[in-house]
Design a protein around this motif. Structure first.
Motif, mmCIF file in Angstrom:
data_model
loop_
_atom_site.group_PDB
_atom_site.id
_atom_site.type_symbol
_atom_site.label_atom_id
_atom_site.label_comp_id
_atom_site.label_asym_id
_atom_site.label_seq_id
_atom_site.Cartn_x
_atom_site.Cartn_y
_atom_site.Cartn_z
ATOM 1 N N UNK A 1 -27.357 -19.411 4.157
ATOM 2 C CA UNK A 1 -26.790 -20.732 3.813
ATOM 3 C C UNK A 1 -27.380 -21.888 4.632
ATOM 4 N N UNK A 2 -27.358 -21.713 5.933
ATOM 5 C CA UNK A 2 -27.833 -22.772 6.828
ATOM 6 C C UNK A 2 -29.294 -23.133 6.526
ATOM 7 N N UNK A 3 -30.101 -22.076 6.420
ATOM 8 C CA UNK A 3 -31.532 -22.248 6.133
ATOM 9 C C UNK A 3 -31.759 -22.974 4.818
ATOM 10 N N UNK A 4 -31.023 -22.514 3.806
ATOM 11 C CA UNK A 4 -31.167 -23.126 2.472
ATOM 12 C C UNK A 4 -30.817 -24.600 2.529
ATOM 13 N N UNK A 5 -29.695 -24.915 3.176
ATOM 14 C CA UNK A 5 -29.244 -26.311 3.227
ATOM 15 C C UNK A 5 -30.302 -27.178 3.911
ATOM 16 N N UNK A 6 -30.843 -26.684 5.020
ATOM 17 C CA UNK A 6 -31.844 -27.477 5.752
ATOM 18 C C UNK A 6 -33.113 -27.660 4.916
ATOM 19 N N UNK A 7 -33.528 -26.588 4.251
ATOM 20 C CA UNK A 7 -34.740 -26.662 3.426
ATOM 21 C C UNK A 7 -34.573 -27.673 2.300
ATOM 22 N N UNK A 8 -33.436 -27.642 1.615
ATOM 23 C CA UNK A 8 -33.261 -28.531 0.461
ATOM 24 C C UNK A 8 -33.124 -29.998 0.901
ATOM 25 N N UNK A 9 -32.513 -30.184 2.078
ATOM 26 C CA UNK A 9 -32.439 -31.562 2.590
ATOM 27 C C UNK A 9 -33.850 -32.096 2.846
ATOM 28 N N UNK A 10 -34.704 -31.220 3.374
ATOM 29 C CA UNK A 10 -36.103 -31.615 3.609
ATOM 30 C C UNK A 10 -36.800 -31.929 2.283
ATOM 31 N N UNK A 11 -36.527 -31.117 1.281
ATOM 32 C CA UNK A 11 -37.114 -31.348 -0.050
ATOM 33 C C UNK A 11 -36.705 -32.711 -0.612
ATOM 34 N N UNK A 12 -35.432 -33.052 -0.420
ATOM 35 C CA UNK A 12 -34.950 -34.356 -0.912
ATOM 36 C C UNK A 12 -35.755 -35.489 -0.291
ATOM 37 N N UNK A 13 -35.890 -35.415 1.043
ATOM 38 C CA UNK A 13 -36.629 -36.452 1.768
ATOM 39 C C UNK A 13 -38.079 -36.502 1.308
ATOM 40 N N UNK A 14 -38.681 -35.316 1.205
ATOM 41 C CA UNK A 14 -40.082 -35.215 0.826
ATOM 42 C C UNK A 14 -40.313 -35.829 -0.556
ATOM 43 N N UNK A 15 -39.434 -35.503 -1.483
ATOM 44 C CA UNK A 15 -39.606 -36.014 -2.847
ATOM 45 C C UNK A 15 -39.531 -37.547 -2.869
ATOM 46 N N UNK A 16 -38.541 -38.069 -2.147
ATOM 47 C CA UNK A 16 -38.408 -39.535 -2.122
ATOM 48 C C UNK A 16 -39.609 -40.175 -1.422
ATOM 49 N N UNK A 17 -40.054 -39.557 -0.325
ATOM 50 C CA UNK A 17 -41.217 -40.106 0.395
ATOM 51 C C UNK A 17 -42.463 -40.100 -0.477
ATOM 52 N N UNK A 18 -42.668 -39.025 -1.225
ATOM 53 C CA UNK A 18 -43.834 -38.932 -2.109
ATOM 54 C C UNK A 18 -43.785 -40.021 -3.173
ATOM 55 N N UNK A 19 -42.590 -40.256 -3.704
ATOM 56 C CA UNK A 19 -42.448 -41.309 -4.723
ATOM 57 C C UNK A 19 -42.796 -42.662 -4.112
ATOM 58 N N UNK A 20 -42.308 -42.879 -2.884
ATOM 59 C CA UNK A 20 -42.597 -44.162 -2.212
ATOM 60 C C UNK A 20 -44.092 -44.303 -1.956
ATOM 61 N N UNK A 21 -44.704 -43.197 -1.486
ATOM 62 C CA UNK A 21 -46.147 -43.250 -1.202
ATOM 63 C C UNK A 21 -46.959 -43.531 -2.462
ATOM 64 N N UNK A 22 -46.449 -43.053 -3.578
ATOM 65 C CA UNK A 22 -47.103 -43.313 -4.860
ATOM 66 C C UNK A 22 -46.770 -44.702 -5.414
ATOM 67 N N UNK A 23 -45.992 -45.433 -4.632
ATOM 68 C CA UNK A 23 -45.603 -46.804 -4.982
ATOM 69 C C UNK A 23 -44.943 -46.909 -6.349
ATOM 70 N N UNK A 24 -44.012 -45.980 -6.562
ATOM 71 C CA UNK A 24 -43.241 -46.066 -7.803
ATOM 72 C C UNK A 24 -41.806 -46.432 -7.424
ATOM 73 N N UNK A 25 -41.318 -47.493 -8.038
ATOM 74 C CA UNK A 25 -39.983 -47.960 -7.667
ATOM 75 C C UNK A 25 -38.907 -47.089 -8.302
ATOM 76 N N UNK A 26 -37.867 -46.793 -7.509
ATOM 77 C CA UNK A 26 -36.736 -46.039 -8.056
ATOM 78 C C UNK A 26 -35.461 -46.482 -7.360
ATOM 79 N N UNK A 27 -34.342 -46.226 -8.014
ATOM 80 C CA UNK A 27 -33.047 -46.497 -7.397
ATOM 81 C C UNK A 27 -32.404 -45.163 -7.060
#
Ligand SMILES: Cc1ncc(COP(=O)(O)O)c(C=O)c1O
Length: 379
Positions: A257-283
């Protein structure tokens, strides 16, 4: 084409060890748990063991677990079963406008049966107001049903605080924990809930498995009539193979559980960061602070949800909107509508949800493809 599955909040792949655990209950141990012979006893033993595993996972007692066919049945059993059992005490129920349809439509059915239902609003993060809940409580309120974590946005409610508020009120407290189970620490005593719904297929068990926690002493009218299974609370021969898989999935989940939660939180951040780096606006839709790790809901204003979902699917990426698709067009999400009204934001929302098998490189690929498609569609 390598496909990427990022819709784990809808359903999740069955873990290979779960499949393995189920097989004997199709082949050798196929007995009916109610039978007296050794086949029946094998199946009964499994149910007893699985019930202990379910109970432990939420700090409950085994006799407080009712196996169901999933989250929908657990929610219906809690909402309709509890309200029906207590209708002579009162006919008022409180829930939120952002519940899953399994709770909302069960509440609608209660209204058909002359119960009165109050639907609490949510703020822009999808959170309810404790003051509004306090003000809605009445002497004849018999049930409060508030989900732990939202399936569309991941927004988490303060269940523990609500439990404290309801401690001195006779209303039963139900929480739909279908999305939270497996990622949040759920202790029914700490949360102060009387009823809690869980579904197996969100944690890599097969579809059609789940349980309802029913605190000892809580009255519940059955929804189905027939045999005396589940201590007369849920008639019908138990889904033993499914329960064997569910048991294994819970054991895996508890260990990871702990591992999964930490991994998915990282995925959330990564996905948003990638979108920002690609300069695509999102809400960003929901709460940054009170959120389940595996759900990310974002809007790409100017791009229709259904067009984006289809384009992503063609690119091999499976994501979703949390809302239903009827005859090829999206119905506006009732969850996002409660948060923002019906507007461009609600009509351009997509949900990424992470789970077993996802990797960082998949997240990056999904983000890059999304950015490419959004830019193209916005032109
Ligand atoms: C929050 C929530 N409640 C209930 C359900 C229904 O569960 P099931 O699909 O097991 O019937 C779901 C499924 O998506 C859900 O996300």
């Amino acid at each position: 084409m390598n496909r990427i599955y990022m819709d784990h909040a809808a359903t999740s792949p069955v873990h290979p060890e779960v499949v393995e655990a189920m097989i004997p209950y199709f082949t050798e141990k196929f007995g009916n748990p109610s039978s007296i012979h050794s086949y029946g006893r094998d199946a009964r033993k499994l149910l007893d063991e699985a019930r202990i595993v379910c109970a432990k996972s939420i700090n409950a007692r085994p006799n407080e677990i009712i196996f169901t066919s999933g989250g929908t049945e657990a929610d219906n059993m809690a909402v309709i079963g509890a309200a029906t059992a207590r209708q002579t005490d009162g006919r008022h129920v409180i829930t939120t406008a952002a519940e899953h349809h399994a709770v909302l439509h069960a509440c609608g059915e209660l209204e058909n049966r002359d119960f009165e239902v109050t639907y609490l609003n949510t703020d822009e993060e999808g959170r309810i107001s404790m003051d509004e809940l306090r003000a809605s409580l009445r002497e004849d309120t018999i049930l409060v049903s508030i989900m732990y974590g939202n399936n569309e946005t991941g927004t988490v409610q303060d269940i523990k605080e609500i439990g404290i508020l309801l401690k001195d009120h006779p209303a039963y407290f139900h929480s739909d924990a279908v999305q939270a189970y497996g990622l949040a620490d759920l202790d029914v005593n700490e949360l102060g809930v009387d009823l809690l719904s869980v579904s197996g297929h969100k944690i890599n068990a097969p579809n059609g498995t789940g349980f309802l926690y029913v605190k000892e002493g809580v009255k519940l009218s059955p929804l189905a009539f027939g045999g005396e299974q589940e201590r007369k609370r849920r008639a019908g021969t138990e889904n033993t193979a499914g329960i064997a898989g569910f048991k294994k999935a819970i054991e895996l989940m508890v260990a990871q559980k702990q591992d999964r939660a930490e991994t998915y939180l990282r995925f959330r951040e990564l996905l948003m960061n990638e979108l920002r780096e690609n300069e695509v606006e999102f809400l960003y839709n929901g709460s940054f602070e009170h959120v389940l790790p595996h759900v990310l809901n974002v809007s790409f204003v100017g791009v229709k949800t259904e067009v984006l979902l289809v384009s992503l699917d063609i690119a091999g990426i499976a994501v979703s909107s949390g809302s239903a698709c009827t005859a090829g067009s999206m119905e506006p999400s009732h969850v996002l509508t409660a948060m923002y009204g019906t507007n461009e934001r609600t009509k351009s929302a997509v949900r990424f949800s992470f789970g077993y098998g996802n990797t960082e490189s998949e997240i990056k690929k999904a983000a890059d493809e999304t950015a490419k498609i959004v830019k193209r569609l916005r032109k």
